[in-house]
Design an enzyme around this catalytic site. Structure first.
Site, PDB file in Angstrom:
ATOM      1  N   LYS A  11       1.566  89.175  22.392  1.00 26.61           N
ATOM      2  CA  LYS A  11       1.876  88.732  21.022  1.00 26.61           C
ATOM      3  C   LYS A  11       1.481  87.263  20.781  1.00 26.61           C
ATOM      4  O   LYS A  11       1.169  86.538  21.737  1.00 26.61           O
ATOM      5  CB  LYS A  11       3.372  88.952  20.767  1.00 26.61           C
ATOM      6  N   TYR A  51       3.875  99.043  12.932  1.00 28.32           N
ATOM      7  CA  TYR A  51       5.328  99.055  13.165  1.00 28.32           C
ATOM      8  C   TYR A  51       6.075  99.884  12.106  1.00 28.32           C
ATOM      9  O   TYR A  51       7.267  99.646  11.881  1.00 28.32           O
ATOM     10  CB  TYR A  51       5.873  97.627  13.184  1.00 28.32           C
ATOM     11  N   PHE A  59      15.246  93.662  10.967  1.00 30.54           N
ATOM     12  CA  PHE A  59      14.347  92.638  11.510  1.00 30.54           C
ATOM     13  C   PHE A  59      12.877  92.839  11.108  1.00 30.54           C
ATOM     14  O   PHE A  59      12.001  92.083  11.512  1.00 30.54           O
ATOM     15  CB  PHE A  59      14.467  92.576  13.041  1.00 30.54           C
ATOM     16  N   ARG A  87       6.425  98.728  31.155  1.00 32.20           N
ATOM     17  CA  ARG A  87       7.723  98.333  30.590  1.00 32.20           C
ATOM     18  C   ARG A  87       8.558  97.576  31.617  1.00 32.20           C
ATOM     19  O   ARG A  87       9.283  96.641  31.277  1.00 32.20           O
ATOM     20  CB  ARG A  87       8.453  99.561  30.036  1.00 32.20           C
ATOM     21  N   THR A  93      13.541  94.051  25.948  1.00 34.10           N
ATOM     22  CA  THR A  93      13.053  93.542  24.648  1.00 34.10           C
ATOM     23  C   THR A  93      13.569  92.133  24.366  1.00 34.10           C
ATOM     24  O   THR A  93      12.836  91.270  23.902  1.00 34.10           O
ATOM     25  CB  THR A  93      13.530  94.490  23.517  1.00 34.10           C
ATOM     26  N   ARG A 104       8.618  88.865  29.949  1.00 33.97           N
ATOM     27  CA  ARG A 104       9.425  88.322  28.837  1.00 33.97           C
ATOM     28  C   ARG A 104      10.397  87.261  29.328  1.00 33.97           C
ATOM     29  O   ARG A 104      10.639  86.264  28.644  1.00 33.97           O
ATOM     30  CB  ARG A 104      10.161  89.459  28.129  1.00 33.97           C
ATOM     31  N   ASN A 114       8.864  87.770  21.426  1.00 33.78           N
ATOM     32  CA  ASN A 114       9.176  88.274  22.771  1.00 33.78           C
ATOM     33  C   ASN A 114       7.936  88.598  23.613  1.00 33.78           C
ATOM     34  O   ASN A 114       7.981  89.435  24.508  1.00 33.78           O
ATOM     35  CB  ASN A 114      10.137  89.475  22.691  1.00 33.78           C
ATOM     36  N   HIS A 117       4.306  93.661  23.564  1.00 34.16           N
ATOM     37  CA  HIS A 117       4.690  94.999  23.127  1.00 34.16           C
ATOM     38  C   HIS A 117       4.100  95.991  24.122  1.00 34.16           C
ATOM     39  O   HIS A 117       2.981  95.780  24.608  1.00 34.16           O
ATOM     40  CB  HIS A 117       4.138  95.319  21.728  1.00 34.16           C
ATOM     41  N   GLU A 128      -0.568 104.862  19.521  1.00 33.51           N
ATOM     42  CA  GLU A 128      -0.834 103.417  19.472  1.00 33.51           C
ATOM     43  C   GLU A 128      -2.232 103.077  19.996  1.00 33.51           C
ATOM     44  O   GLU A 128      -2.895 102.190  19.452  1.00 33.51           O
ATOM     45  CB  GLU A 128       0.254 102.666  20.246  1.00 33.51           C
TER      46      GLU A 128
END
Ligand code: CMP
Length: 141
Positions: A11, A51, A59, A87, A93, A104, A114, A117, A128
């Site tokens: 990100k 998203y 949010f 993950r 998250t 993270r 964060n 993704h 995705e």
């Protein structure tokens, strides 16, 4: 374990921190192959489509403005159990809840900013990956 593909996004916060290489090393050291990659500065409409599942969450607005705040680095990772492995490498998250040594925990500042993704299931991964890459972009070995 089956060979899987998953979508990963570094990100805007992590791109701005200049840690793309460090994140890629973590993928490679964990046995994940980067089989497609591109850097993109998302538009509002791109981010909202990507998203869409979060559209009615409180949010959503902050998530979209953060995701368009700078370029993101998008990649397809391939490997045994790639979805869960990615993950695990990312951590929770919320970086405050992420295990020490995860991406993270090391690079993210808040649940909104964060750093990463990653797809959360085989079904989402397929959707995705197809959102950002066409078949000819994805390297097959
Ligand atoms: P990501 O894995 O990209 O999926 C949706 C994103 O929404 C999530 O990471 C967070 O960056 C962001 N987000 C912001 N607030 C929350 C929240 N309270 N719960 C879940 N996700 C949140």
């Amino acid at each position: 374990m089956a060979i899987e593909r998953t979508l990963s996004i570094i990100k805007p916060d992590a791109v701005a921190k200049n840690v793309i290489g460090q994140v890629y090393s973590r993928f490679e050291n964990a046995g994940l192959k980067i089989i497609a990659a591109r850097m993109v500065h998302l538009s509002n409409s791109d981010a909202e489509k990507f998203y869409a599942a979060h559209k009615y969450r409180p949010f959503f607005k902050d998530l979209i403005s953060f995701m368009v705040s700078g370029p993101v680095m998008i990649q397809v990772l391939e490997g045994e159990g790639a979805i869960a492995k990615n993950r695990y490498l990312m951590g929770a998250t919320d970086p405050n809840k992420a295990e020490k040594g995860t991406i993270r925990s090391d690079f993210a500042d808040s649940i909104n900013a964060n750093a990463m993704h990653g797809s959360d299931s085989l079904e989402t991964a397929a959707i995705e990956v197809a959102f950002f890459f066409s078949e000819v972009d994805v390297y097959s070995r």
